[in-house]
Design a protein around this motif. Structure first.
Motif, mmCIF file in Angstrom:
data_model
loop_
_atom_site.group_PDB
_atom_site.id
_atom_site.type_symbol
_atom_site.label_atom_id
_atom_site.label_comp_id
_atom_site.label_asym_id
_atom_site.label_seq_id
_atom_site.Cartn_x
_atom_site.Cartn_y
_atom_site.Cartn_z
ATOM 1 N N HIS A 223 -7.623 2.223 0.951
ATOM 2 C CA HIS A 223 -7.491 1.070 0.060
ATOM 3 C C HIS A 223 -7.315 -0.210 0.875
ATOM 4 O O HIS A 223 -7.898 -1.259 0.558
ATOM 5 C CB HIS A 223 -6.295 1.285 -0.866
ATOM 6 C CG HIS A 223 -6.404 0.537 -2.149
ATOM 7 N ND1 HIS A 223 -5.405 0.518 -3.102
ATOM 8 C CD2 HIS A 223 -7.393 -0.248 -2.647
ATOM 9 C CE1 HIS A 223 -5.789 -0.230 -4.109
ATOM 10 N NE2 HIS A 223 -6.980 -0.708 -3.862
ATOM 11 N N PHE A 224 -6.532 -0.124 1.919
ATOM 12 C CA PHE A 224 -6.285 -1.280 2.780
ATOM 13 C C PHE A 224 -7.563 -1.699 3.505
ATOM 14 O O PHE A 224 -7.958 -2.870 3.484
ATOM 15 C CB PHE A 224 -5.186 -0.937 3.791
ATOM 16 C CG PHE A 224 -4.999 -1.958 4.882
ATOM 17 C CD1 PHE A 224 -4.465 -3.205 4.613
ATOM 18 C CD2 PHE A 224 -5.369 -1.663 6.189
ATOM 19 C CE1 PHE A 224 -4.292 -4.152 5.618
ATOM 20 C CE2 PHE A 224 -5.198 -2.597 7.207
ATOM 21 C CZ PHE A 224 -4.663 -3.842 6.915
ATOM 22 N N PHE B 136 0.830 -1.208 0.000
ATOM 23 C CA PHE B 136 0.000 0.000 0.000
ATOM 24 C C PHE B 136 0.868 1.263 0.000
ATOM 25 O O PHE B 136 0.510 2.282 0.602
ATOM 26 C CB PHE B 136 -0.964 -0.032 1.182
ATOM 27 C CG PHE B 136 -1.993 -1.118 1.058
ATOM 28 C CD1 PHE B 136 -3.143 -0.932 0.326
ATOM 29 C CD2 PHE B 136 -1.770 -2.361 1.640
ATOM 30 C CE1 PHE B 136 -4.079 -1.944 0.184
ATOM 31 C CE2 PHE B 136 -2.695 -3.387 1.507
ATOM 32 C CZ PHE B 136 -3.851 -3.175 0.778
ATOM 33 N N ALA C 58 -3.921 5.181 0.999
ATOM 34 C CA ALA C 58 -3.405 3.838 1.280
ATOM 35 C C ALA C 58 -4.242 3.157 2.355
ATOM 36 O O ALA C 58 -4.616 1.983 2.221
ATOM 37 C CB ALA C 58 -1.942 3.923 1.712
#
Length: 547
Positions: free
Chosen positions: A496-497, A317, A493
């Motif tokens: 998204h994670f 990420f 990030a």
């Protein structure tokens, strides 16, 4: 498929995996991976000593499918094709002169297949099996029959020997899992006292029908490999190859070889992971599944797991990219700060007196110092603090920016290389005690309430060079904007994670470690941003400090 239906499917597959794992100690992750492999139409190889429930795993998986058939066989060097693919039809040979096998109840008609001690099979079996695994077809006489096999689970307590001719079949076993003996004490006790039921209780609504299976296969194939995920996959591939070269371990050529075929099959597994987690696209978290797909030997398995952990914590990420952005910002701000300190720090000169008692006397030219008045106090000089601090006075909270002290007292402090004086901090008209010293570079410093040395600069009639100030300010603001960009990238990030959680097929310990790493990065960024904002504030107001 609508968002609601995707969520329901993900929940269903998750419940199914838990039901299949019920009562099977320390095999939950293995069963999850086998279920995913079955849903992706890929094969699994289980490596481990005898007597650790490898066959039970395959038997449990058959319960995931409606109206399914199961075939199991223990290979020996004496095994014949008839025992695996079915006996020849004597009647067909007698009446029509055709070699036709009676496949009903054998491997060509089974949906889930378990082949134990796979590498002991002879060439005749292995060559036919290669076609079955690769093309999902079986040549029976002159007919090509479709094989309904959804999952092949092969097992052995050893890996195929190098140059044994088994490489092609081993390469088609995409998922490779090391299954160990039960390690946890309580689990071991439960296994001895309660036992492990051969079958799980699967609620009817969780069982996968033929229609659903084929529909899911078509839909997951439509998922695209996005450019973003491809770049991550290629980054992982490059990292793995680089680590293999630099590990210092002498790997056999085959140990670290990953064929293009396996990379391609891996993408299908990643698509299945995304699909059955209720997503339309592969997430970098799905790539963690490849730790069970990219190793060939015990040595390479250890390296692959190390690389996957490094990739998870630093690259999946863009954690390292964010950390580098933060680092570059700090370097740029430090560079500006260094320029400020080098130009304005009060570096004292010294000389040693003559006579019996030698003494060092320090000097600094105060002739150009501006004179100030605070209340009734006159003939004061102003010293600007060049560094952030926790205040230089117990009675003054926060960052001290400048102080006023009597010129005569400052002359004494310079001469004696330190000492205590009374003066005023910032706009406060209340006098307080201040302590000065000199540092290793002979610079005059003031001690803050945490006893840390803070460089000071004398305000003179010359003042602050506006061109120099503007340059520093421009550099500082540019660095701060880069830090804000890093903050934005970290938010993306984390989003998204978290968008990939919960994940049905990955051991939850890894996401927990990754979450911890992202939180640490967040705290570092918040600390750096607060420090950077203080520095930028100082650079922005330097002209007022030196006024």
């Amino acid at each position: 498929m609508s968002y609601a239906n995707k969520a329901l499917l993900s929940e269903r597959i998750n419940k199914l995996a838990k039901a299949l794992s019920d009562g099977v100690y320390e095999r939950e992750d293995t069963i999850k991976m086998c279920l995913l492999a079955a849903l992706a139409g890929e094969s699994v190889f289980l490596l481990g000593p005898p007597g650790i429930a490898k066959s039970l795993i395959a038997k449990r998986l058959i319960q995931a499918f409606d109206h399914s058939s199961y075939f199991e066989y223990l290979m020996t060097r004496f095994s014949t094709p008839e025992e695996v693919f079915g006996p020849l039809s004597i009647q067909e040979l007698k009446d029509n002169g055709r070699y036709i096998r009676l496949t009903d109840g054998y491997l060509p008609t089974a949906q889930v297949v378990f082949l134990d001690e796979i590498w002991k099979a002879g060439p005749a079996i292995l060559n036919t099996l290669l076609t079955v695994v690769n093309e999902k077809t079986f040549k029976n006489g002159n007919e090509i029959e479709k094989v309904p096999m959804r999952l092949l689970v092969s097992a052995s307590n050893e890996l195929p020997d190098e140059d044994s001719g088994l490489e092609a079949l081993y390469d088609r076993m995409l998922v490779r899992i090391f299954v160990n003996r039960i390690q946890d004490k309580q689990n071991f006790k439960s296994m001895l006292s309660v036992g492990t039921p051969q079958e799980a209780v699967i609620p009817p609504e969780l069982v996968i029908t033929d229609q659903e299976y084929h529909q899911w296969q078509q839909e997951l194939d439509q998922l695209a490999l996005t450019d973003e995920v491809f770049e991550k996959l290629y980054q992982l591939k490059s990292l793995l190859e680089q680590k293999a070269l630099n590990s210092g371990v002498q790997f056999a050529e085959s140990d670290m070889y990953v064929s293009d075929r396996r990379w391609k099959k891996s993408v299908k597994l990643l698509k299945a992971s995304a699909y059955f987690n209720g997503r339309d696209s592969i997430n970098p978290l799905d790539l963690m599944l490849l730790q069970d797909c990219l190793w060939n030997s015990a040595e390479s398995r250890e390296l692959v797991w190390q690389v996957m952990k490094e990739f998870a914590l630093n690259y999946a990420f863009d954690q390292q990219a964010v950390a580098l952005q933060m680092s570059h910002c700090q370097e740029e701000l430090t560079e500006v700060q260094d320029e400020l300190e080098n130009q304005f720090a009060m570096q004292l000169s010294s000389e040693t007196t003559t006579g019996l008692i030698k003494k060092s006397v320090h000097h600094y030219d105060l002739s150009s110092a501006k004179s100030y008045q605070v209340g009734n106090a006159r003939d004061l000089v102003k010293l600007v603090l060049l560094q952030s601090n926790m205040s230089v006075s117990e009675g003054e909270k926060g960052d001290s920016r400048w102080i006023y002290v009597p010129k005569s007292d400052l002359e004494r402090v310079v001469k004696d290389a330190g000492g205590e004086v009374y003066g005023y901090v910032n706009q406060n008209s209340k006098m307080c005690r201040l302590r000065f010293e000199i540092d290793a570079a002979n610079n005059l410093v003031i001690k803050d309430i945490a006893n840390r040395a803070v460089l000071v600069s004398l305000v003179t009639h010359q003042g602050l060079d506006s061109e120099c100030h503007n340059t520093w300010l421009s550099k500082a603001e540019t660095a701060l904007r880069k830090l804000e960009e890093a903050e934005h990238n970290l938010r993306l990030a984390k989003s998204h994670f978290h968008g990939a959680l919960p994940h049905s097929f990955i051991n939850p310990e890894l996401p927990r470690v990754m979450e911890s790493g992202l939180q640490t990065l967040q705290k570092q960024l918040e600390t750096n941003k607060a420090e950077s904002e203080r520095l930028v504030f100082r650079f922005k107001n330097l002209d007022q400090f030196f006024a």
